[in-house]
Design a protein around this motif. Structure first.
Motif, PDB file in Angstrom:
ATOM      1  N   LEU A 271       0.849  -1.185   0.000  1.00  0.00           N
ATOM      2  CA  LEU A 271       0.000   0.000   0.000  1.00  0.00           C
ATOM      3  C   LEU A 271       0.889   1.241   0.000  1.00  0.00           C
ATOM      4  O   LEU A 271       1.659   1.473   0.932  1.00  0.00           O
ATOM      5  N   THR A 272       0.804   2.025  -1.051  1.00  0.00           N
ATOM      6  CA  THR A 272       1.662   3.185  -1.175  1.00  0.00           C
ATOM      7  C   THR A 272       1.035   4.216  -2.099  1.00  0.00           C
ATOM      8  O   THR A 272       0.209   3.877  -2.951  1.00  0.00           O
ATOM      9  N   TYR A 273       1.453   5.461  -1.926  1.00  0.00           N
ATOM     10  CA  TYR A 273       1.034   6.530  -2.833  1.00  0.00           C
ATOM     11  C   TYR A 273       2.072   6.762  -3.934  1.00  0.00           C
ATOM     12  O   TYR A 273       1.860   7.558  -4.841  1.00  0.00           O
ATOM     13  N   MET A 274       3.198   6.063  -3.837  1.00  0.00           N
ATOM     14  CA  MET A 274       4.315   6.309  -4.753  1.00  0.00           C
ATOM     15  C   MET A 274       4.097   5.624  -6.093  1.00  0.00           C
ATOM     16  O   MET A 274       4.005   4.388  -6.164  1.00  0.00           O
ATOM     17  N   ARG A 275       4.020   6.403  -7.143  1.00  0.00           N
ATOM     18  CA  ARG A 275       3.771   5.876  -8.479  1.00  0.00           C
ATOM     19  C   ARG A 275       4.802   4.824  -8.887  1.00  0.00           C
ATOM     20  O   ARG A 275       4.470   3.833  -9.531  1.00  0.00           O
ATOM     21  N   SER A 276       6.055   5.033  -8.509  1.00  0.00           N
ATOM     22  CA  SER A 276       7.133   4.127  -8.911  1.00  0.00           C
ATOM     23  C   SER A 276       6.994   2.734  -8.307  1.00  0.00           C
ATOM     24  O   SER A 276       7.628   1.791  -8.786  1.00  0.00           O
ATOM     25  N   GLN A 277       6.198   2.610  -7.258  1.00  0.00           N
ATOM     26  CA  GLN A 277       6.030   1.312  -6.596  1.00  0.00           C
ATOM     27  C   GLN A 277       4.957   0.444  -7.255  1.00  0.00           C
ATOM     28  O   GLN A 277       4.759  -0.692  -6.840  1.00  0.00           O
ATOM     29  N   TYR A 278       4.266   1.001  -8.234  1.00  0.00           N
ATOM     30  CA  TYR A 278       3.203   0.234  -8.886  1.00  0.00           C
ATOM     31  C   TYR A 278       3.769  -0.485 -10.101  1.00  0.00           C
ATOM     32  O   TYR A 278       4.354   0.131 -10.989  1.00  0.00           O
ATOM     33  N   LYS A 279       3.541  -1.787 -10.122  1.00  0.00           N
ATOM     34  CA  LYS A 279       4.180  -2.640 -11.116  1.00  0.00           C
ATOM     35  C   LYS A 279       3.365  -2.777 -12.391  1.00  0.00           C
ATOM     36  O   LYS A 279       3.923  -2.873 -13.479  1.00  0.00           O
ATOM     37  N   TYR A 280       2.049  -2.810 -12.253  1.00  0.00           N
ATOM     38  CA  TYR A 280       1.167  -3.021 -13.404  1.00  0.00           C
ATOM     39  C   TYR A 280       0.176  -1.871 -13.496  1.00  0.00           C
ATOM     40  O   TYR A 280      -0.314  -1.373 -12.471  1.00  0.00           O
ATOM     41  N   TRP A 281      -0.140  -1.500 -14.748  1.00  0.00           N
ATOM     42  CA  TRP A 281      -1.017  -0.353 -15.003  1.00  0.00           C
ATOM     43  C   TRP A 281      -2.053  -0.689 -16.059  1.00  0.00           C
ATOM     44  O   TRP A 281      -1.794  -1.460 -16.986  1.00  0.00           O
ATOM     45  N   GLY A 282      -3.229  -0.074 -15.899  1.00  0.00           N
ATOM     46  CA  GLY A 282      -4.236  -0.154 -16.932  1.00  0.00           C
ATOM     47  C   GLY A 282      -4.040   0.939 -17.971  1.00  0.00           C
ATOM     48  O   GLY A 282      -3.110   1.752 -17.852  1.00  0.00           O
ATOM     49  N   GLN A 283      -4.925   0.964 -18.958  1.00  0.00           N
ATOM     50  CA  GLN A 283      -4.818   1.931 -20.049  1.00  0.00           C
ATOM     51  C   GLN A 283      -5.532   3.244 -19.750  1.00  0.00           C
ATOM     52  O   GLN A 283      -5.327   4.225 -20.462  1.00  0.00           O
ATOM     53  N   GLY A 284      -6.362   3.247 -18.734  1.00  0.00           N
ATOM     54  CA  GLY A 284      -7.013   4.483 -18.327  1.00  0.00           C
ATOM     55  C   GLY A 284      -8.424   4.646 -18.863  1.00  0.00           C
ATOM     56  O   GLY A 284      -8.786   4.072 -19.887  1.00  0.00           O
ATOM     57  N   THR A 285      -9.196   5.448 -18.148  1.00  0.00           N
ATOM     58  CA  THR A 285     -10.548   5.801 -18.569  1.00  0.00           C
ATOM     59  C   THR A 285     -10.758   7.294 -18.324  1.00  0.00           C
ATOM     60  O   THR A 285     -10.357   7.820 -17.287  1.00  0.00           O
ATOM     61  N   GLN A 286     -11.366   7.957 -19.288  1.00  0.00           N
ATOM     62  CA  GLN A 286     -11.519   9.410 -19.207  1.00  0.00           C
ATOM     63  C   GLN A 286     -12.710   9.782 -18.330  1.00  0.00           C
ATOM     64  O   GLN A 286     -13.816   9.254 -18.483  1.00  0.00           O
ATOM     65  N   VAL A 287     -12.471  10.718 -17.432  1.00  0.00           N
ATOM     66  CA  VAL A 287     -13.531  11.310 -16.620  1.00  0.00           C
ATOM     67  C   VAL A 287     -13.542  12.809 -16.902  1.00  0.00           C
ATOM     68  O   VAL A 287     -12.513  13.474 -16.767  1.00  0.00           O
ATOM     69  N   THR A 288     -14.676  13.309 -17.314  1.00  0.00           N
ATOM     70  CA  THR A 288     -14.830  14.732 -17.600  1.00  0.00           C
ATOM     71  C   THR A 288     -15.979  15.289 -16.775  1.00  0.00           C
ATOM     72  O   THR A 288     -17.095  14.771 -16.842  1.00  0.00           O
ATOM     73  N   VAL A 289     -15.684  16.324 -16.010  1.00  0.00           N
ATOM     74  CA  VAL A 289     -16.690  16.959 -15.157  1.00  0.00           C
ATOM     75  C   VAL A 289     -16.937  18.371 -15.672  1.00  0.00           C
ATOM     76  O   VAL A 289     -16.023  19.197 -15.691  1.00  0.00           O
ATOM     77  N   SER A 290     -18.158  18.616 -16.086  1.00  0.00           N
ATOM     78  CA  SER A 290     -18.492  19.937 -16.632  1.00  0.00           C
ATOM     79  C   SER A 290     -19.040  20.842 -15.526  1.00  0.00           C
ATOM     80  O   SER A 290     -19.693  20.381 -14.586  1.00  0.00           O
ATOM     81  N   SER A 291     -18.779  22.126 -15.681  1.00  0.00           N
ATOM     82  CA  SER A 291     -19.227  23.095 -14.659  1.00  0.00           C
ATOM     83  C   SER A 291     -20.611  23.637 -14.968  1.00  0.00           C
ATOM     84  O   SER A 291     -21.154  23.415 -16.022  1.00  0.00           O
TER      85      SER A 291
END
Length: 122
Positions: free
Chosen positions: A102-122
């Motif tokens: 359990l960590t907040y450090m990006r470098s400690q994460y070994k595997y990553w997904g491709q991402g999903t876009q979240v857009t919040v309109s005002s």
């Protein structure tokens, strides 16, 4: 082959909610801490939330505390991010990732997904 596949992103008005999901395969899911990160245009990828392998501990960046909730279902190999009271500044591509601790450090994460876009309109 490890795969992390995010889903649930989209366009929502400020004050609204979204629930992101991340389905994992190819790894012993219950052995990994899972995290969510986000990257807005022109900015670095930043930590959002993380959860211990057992679900017993969680961690959040200050800007989302009280609004976002991370959870996991080890039987379904899935981690979730419930996002409430969304703000325009939450707009970003959201990534899930797996780490041995359990960590907040990006470098400690070994595997990553491709991402999903979240857009919040005002």
């Amino acid at each position: 082959q490890v795969q992390l596949v995010e889903s649930g992103g989209g366009l929502v008005q400020a004050g609204g909610s979204l629930r992101l999901s991340c389905a994992a395969s190819g790894l012993i899911f219950s052995s990994y801490a899972m995290g969510w990160f986000r990257q807005a245009p022109g900015k670095e990828r930043e930590f959002v939330a993380a959860i211990r392998w057992s679900g017993s501990s969680t961690s959040y960046t200050d800007s989302v505390k009280g609004r976002f909730t991370i959870s996991r279902d080890n039987a379904k190999n899935t981690v979730y991010l419930q996002m409430d009271s969304l703000k325009p500044e939450d707009t970003a591509v959201y990534y899930c990732a797996a780490s041995e601790r359990l960590t907040y450090m990006r470098s400690q994460y070994k595997y990553w997904g491709q991402g999903t876009q979240v857009t919040v309109s005002s």
